[in-house]
Scaffold this active site. Structure first.
Site, mmCIF file in Angstrom:
data_model
loop_
_atom_site.group_PDB
_atom_site.id
_atom_site.type_symbol
_atom_site.label_atom_id
_atom_site.label_comp_id
_atom_site.label_asym_id
_atom_site.label_seq_id
_atom_site.Cartn_x
_atom_site.Cartn_y
_atom_site.Cartn_z
ATOM 1 N N LYS A 153 11.517 9.635 6.895
ATOM 2 C CA LYS A 153 11.404 8.499 7.824
ATOM 3 C C LYS A 153 10.841 8.955 9.155
ATOM 4 O O LYS A 153 9.969 8.321 9.752
ATOM 5 C CB LYS A 153 12.774 7.841 7.991
ATOM 6 N N ARG A 196 -1.256 -3.497 3.121
ATOM 7 C CA ARG A 196 -1.741 -2.717 1.968
ATOM 8 C C ARG A 196 -2.906 -1.816 2.341
ATOM 9 O O ARG A 196 -3.385 -1.026 1.532
ATOM 10 C CB ARG A 196 -2.167 -3.651 0.836
ATOM 11 N N GLU A 217 15.571 12.108 3.029
ATOM 12 C CA GLU A 217 15.084 10.749 3.347
ATOM 13 C C GLU A 217 15.005 10.547 4.854
ATOM 14 O O GLU A 217 14.016 10.003 5.366
ATOM 15 C CB GLU A 217 15.989 9.702 2.696
ATOM 16 N N HIS A 219 19.742 31.133 4.019
ATOM 17 C CA HIS A 219 18.664 31.764 3.229
ATOM 18 C C HIS A 219 17.307 31.625 3.905
ATOM 19 O O HIS A 219 16.272 31.758 3.254
ATOM 20 C CB HIS A 219 18.634 31.131 1.833
ATOM 21 N N ASN A 221 -10.110 -2.969 -5.463
ATOM 22 C CA ASN A 221 -8.954 -2.104 -5.186
ATOM 23 C C ASN A 221 -8.880 -1.110 -6.337
ATOM 24 O O ASN A 221 -8.875 -1.495 -7.497
ATOM 25 C CB ASN A 221 -7.671 -2.942 -5.119
ATOM 26 N N GLY A 222 -8.863 0.196 -6.013
ATOM 27 C CA GLY A 222 -8.765 1.209 -7.071
ATOM 28 C C GLY A 222 -9.859 2.253 -6.883
ATOM 29 O O GLY A 222 -10.394 2.430 -5.795
ATOM 30 N N CYS A 246 -5.431 -1.488 -1.467
ATOM 31 C CA CYS A 246 -6.161 -2.433 -0.618
ATOM 32 C C CYS A 246 -5.562 -3.818 -0.843
ATOM 33 O O CYS A 246 -4.851 -4.055 -1.797
ATOM 34 C CB CYS A 246 -7.629 -2.445 -1.013
ATOM 35 N N LYS A 295 1.178 0.898 2.140
ATOM 36 C CA LYS A 295 2.455 0.515 1.521
ATOM 37 C C LYS A 295 2.485 0.873 0.041
ATOM 38 O O LYS A 295 3.523 1.223 -0.486
ATOM 39 C CB LYS A 295 2.680 -0.994 1.680
ATOM 40 N N TRP A 326 -7.969 0.369 2.367
ATOM 41 C CA TRP A 326 -7.397 1.690 2.676
ATOM 42 C C TRP A 326 -8.379 2.681 2.082
ATOM 43 O O TRP A 326 -8.504 2.760 0.851
ATOM 44 C CB TRP A 326 -6.006 1.843 2.078
ATOM 45 N N GLU A 336 7.069 9.948 8.858
ATOM 46 C CA GLU A 336 6.075 8.878 8.641
ATOM 47 C C GLU A 336 6.058 7.877 9.792
ATOM 48 O O GLU A 336 5.086 7.161 9.965
ATOM 49 C CB GLU A 336 6.302 8.176 7.306
HETATM 50 C C1 AGP Z 1 8.580 5.680 2.010
HETATM 51 O O1 AGP Z 1 9.011 5.183 3.270
HETATM 52 C C2 AGP Z 1 7.077 5.665 1.848
HETATM 53 N N1 AGP Z 1 6.524 4.389 2.116
HETATM 54 C C3 AGP Z 1 6.637 6.251 0.524
HETATM 55 O O2 AGP Z 1 7.196 7.538 0.404
HETATM 56 C C4 AGP Z 1 7.035 5.435 -0.737
HETATM 57 O O3 AGP Z 1 8.429 5.519 -0.940
HETATM 58 C C5 AGP Z 1 6.329 6.049 -1.950
HETATM 59 O O4 AGP Z 1 4.943 5.948 -1.750
HETATM 60 C C6 AGP Z 1 6.702 5.376 -3.271
HETATM 61 O O5 AGP Z 1 6.294 4.034 -3.242
HETATM 62 P P1 AGP Z 1 6.850 3.063 -4.400
HETATM 63 O O6 AGP Z 1 8.348 3.015 -4.261
HETATM 64 O O7 AGP Z 1 6.191 1.744 -4.135
HETATM 65 O O8 AGP Z 1 6.439 3.649 -5.721
#
Ligand code: AGP
Length: 615
Positions: free
Chosen positions: A488, A27, A484, A507, A101-102, A2, A610, A75, A491
């Site tokens: 991308k 956030r 990767e 396989h 937050n938490g 958050c 994020k 969040w 998400e």
């Molecule tokens: C990647 O595009 C995502 N936002 C997510 O997988 C991110 O890499 C992951 O949550 C790790 O976050 P961090 O690098 O802040 O630990």
């Protein structure tokens, strides 16, 4: 995950808090709220949905400007994104407001106790218990900071709390355990925030709060204690991010800006780490060379994109140092009872430095006696603070949820670490290290060149907007790049996207190939293991023979792939291990453009935040 802001000073607290929340909306954006103190009374407003909903609410029902205030963007964890569950939460008398937050793990028994004592709780959240507990403690001690300390001693879990009390105007109190909280110190004013982006427009003087600390903000200063009230040592630091660096800089999305910033981010991450003779100088590591020399195993822990950086690091570390390297998903790591000891070097990779899965993994590793080195992009965040050493990436603020420049700078950092390990262990001669360092120094220009040729990739992405599946194949260091690229697309475009090691096709996955199915293939350098290159060319033929639409990423001059590529994306020739620095970029652009074509929210994709600060 958050966003939290607190303010006390001569400006309009409402304006400062709302502006700070705008910087932190990445956030979490399920709901937003504010509370301000004015003339001995408390005024609060909160609204489900994005911050703009709260701002509309305030247009219709303005609050006093106030000289102290707190705010929150959420969040959701406990309780859905509703008005009632939005922060701040107040006690029944409306004299205390708190944002959080938490996760408070023991909120259920606390909630039951409060109900027995006649409190009425209106939300489904864990946070609300805190406002009622603070009201009780304040009524007996008459001081919000002391009330916070008493309450924190009863809480279990991860929490950053910020609160105000109507009976203590011009005081904002915060508390921190596991979740991020930084202090900004101005002239006659002070700030609290989840990260510095919220207040760098006002001050660059920051204080990082440590574990189990309570901070009291007043206009004339900041007091930090532990949960028992003893004065606490804190570290002040200067925030070197410009306010503009957190703005979009003319791009439609933060993500586009951050993709474009990659050459500079890469160059900045190399700055100051190579001496005049081309040798490495990583003196900020804070881990003695002797410990690095004696390490008999490296274990990398990370999540998501950072995990993919770890997978690439493995190739470099094992090739340059001959030290065994395991790469683990942080969320799985500690539950498999890993074998760790004093000679294990654990590398925790994290952009935010607050990912709870990664934080808990490094805590487990340290408890087993391992040395932990953080690779992190956020100064003063929890993961580097709890590690034995840190190598910061210098990507600058990465606001878009989808990680791009942080990923490339994580690669630079792990290449530097692998080379440094080789240097201190003598498995790489000085001239070999200088040669790789020179290659790394050129990579920023190579990334620039790739960025200049991305229009065909954007056109291709738009042409695939109606597809629902894309596969990604790669070999060697191209395999983590395929993973990767798939992440991308998942998400951002909300599409089914999957990355495979190309050798795995036969396989099982080849059964997925059908007419016109887009398949991206990351082709390893033909100047490396030529057998790998030949095999992946065969793979391209196999899938094309079954109707796939082949999208091939290959080095300039690699003509072997040309006959089998429906779409050919050229990248500069680079040393084998460094190729991910340039082959990843087209996949970032591809995913971003496809998401845009589908009308998705690029910077804040649905369901994501994020920084994931809960397990
Ligand atoms: C990647 O595009 C995502 N936002 C997510 O997988 C991110 O890499 C992951 O949550 C790790 O976050 P961090 O690098 O802040 O630990």
């Amino acid at each position: 995950m958050c966003g939290i802001v607190g303010y006390v000073g001569g400006q309009s607290a409402l304006d400062v808090v709302i502006a700070g929340l705008r910087r932190l909306e990445y956030r979490g954006y399920d709901s937003a709220g504010v509370a301000v103190l004015s003339d001995g009374s408390m005024a609060a407003a909160k609204k489900a949905g994005k911050l703009v909903n709260l701002e509309k609410e305030l247009d219709g029902r303005p609050l006093p400007t106030g000289s102290a205030g707190i705010g929150h963007t959420r969040w959701a964890t406990h309780g859905g994104p509703t008005d009632a569950n939005a922060h701040p939460h107040l006690d029944n008398a409306g004299r205390v407001a708190v944002v959080h937050n938490g996760i408070i793990e023991n909120f259920a028994p606390l909630r039951a106790e409060l109900a027995e004592r006649g409190h009425t709780l209106e939300s489904e959240t864990d946070t609300e218990v805190v406002s009622h507990l603070l009201a009780e403690e304040f009524s007996s001690c008459g001081d919000l900071a002391e009330a916070m300390r008493l309450v924190c001693r009863r809480l279990e879990g991860a929490f950053t709390l910020v609160a105000v009390h109507a009976d203590q105007p011009d005081v904002v109190v915060g508390a921190r355990r596991n979740s991020p909280l930084v202090v900004g110190v101005g002239e006659g004013e002070a700030f609290l925030a989840s990260d510095v982006a919220a207040f760098i427009a006002h001050t660059r003087s920051a204080i990082e709060l440590g574990q189990d600390q309570v901070v009291e903000l007043r206009r004339d200063g900041v007091t930090v204690t532990d949960f028992d009230g003893a004065p606490a040592d804190v570290r002040s630091y200067h925030v070197d991010w410009d306010a503009s660096a957190a703005e979009k800089g003319g791009y439609d999305y933060f993500m586009l800006k951050e993709i474009a910033e990659q050459p500079k981010a890469v160059a900045d991450t190399l700055l100051g780490r190579i001496d005049g003779g081309g040798s490495l100088r990583l003196d900020e590591l804070r881990i003695p060379d002797a410990v690095l020399r004696e390490a008999h195993k490296v274990v990398i822990v990370a999540c998501g994109t950072a995990f993919h950086a770890g997978l690439i690091a493995k190739y470099a570390i094992e090739h340059w140092t001959r030290v065994p390297c395991e790469v683990e998903l942080a969320s799985e790591f500690r539950y498999r009872d890993p074998i760790l000891d004093q000679r294990t070097l654990v590398i925790a990779i994290s952009q935010s430095g607050e990912t709870m899965d990664t934080l808990m993994a490094l805590r487990h590793a340290r408890a087993q006696g391992a040395r932990v080195l953080a690779v992190c992009n956020t100064n003063g965040s929890t993961i580097p603070r709890e590690s034995d050493g840190v190598l910061y990436t210098h990507a600058g603020p990465e606001v878009a949820v989808a990680s791009t420049k942080a990923f490339l700078t994580q690669l630079v950092a792990v290449y530097l670490l692998a080379l440094y390990l080789g240097q201190v262990r003598g498995t790489k001669w000085g001239d070999e290290i200088r040669s790789v360092v020179r290659d790394l120094a050129r990579i920023a220009d190579d990334v620039d060149r790739v960025l200049e040729t991305m229009e065909p990739v954007r056109e291709l992405a738009r042409s695939l907007a109606d597809k629902d599946t894309v596969l990604f194949l790669g070999r060697h260091v191209g395999y983590p790049v395929a993973l990767e690229g798939a992440l991308k697309l998942k998400e951002l475009a909300y599409m089914h996207a999957e990355g495979f090691a190309a050798g795995e096709l036969k396989h099982g996955p080849i059964a997925l190939i059908e007419e016109d199915l887009p398949v991206v293939v990351v082709v390893p350098s033909p100047r490396g293991r030529s057998v790998l290159h030949d095999k992946i060319v065969s793979n391209i033929q196999e899938i094309r023979a079954r109707g796939a639409r082949t999208i091939v990423i290959a080095e300039e001059g690699d003509e072997a792939v040309t006959p089998y590529a429906d779409h050919l994306i050229r990248i500069p020739a680079t040393p084998v291990l460094l190729q991910p620095m340039v082959s990843t970029v087209p996949l970032q652009v591809f995913a971003c453009e496809l998401a845009t074509a589908r009308g998705n929210e690029v910077d804040q994709p649905r369901n994501l935040a994020k920084s994931v600060t809960v397990e």
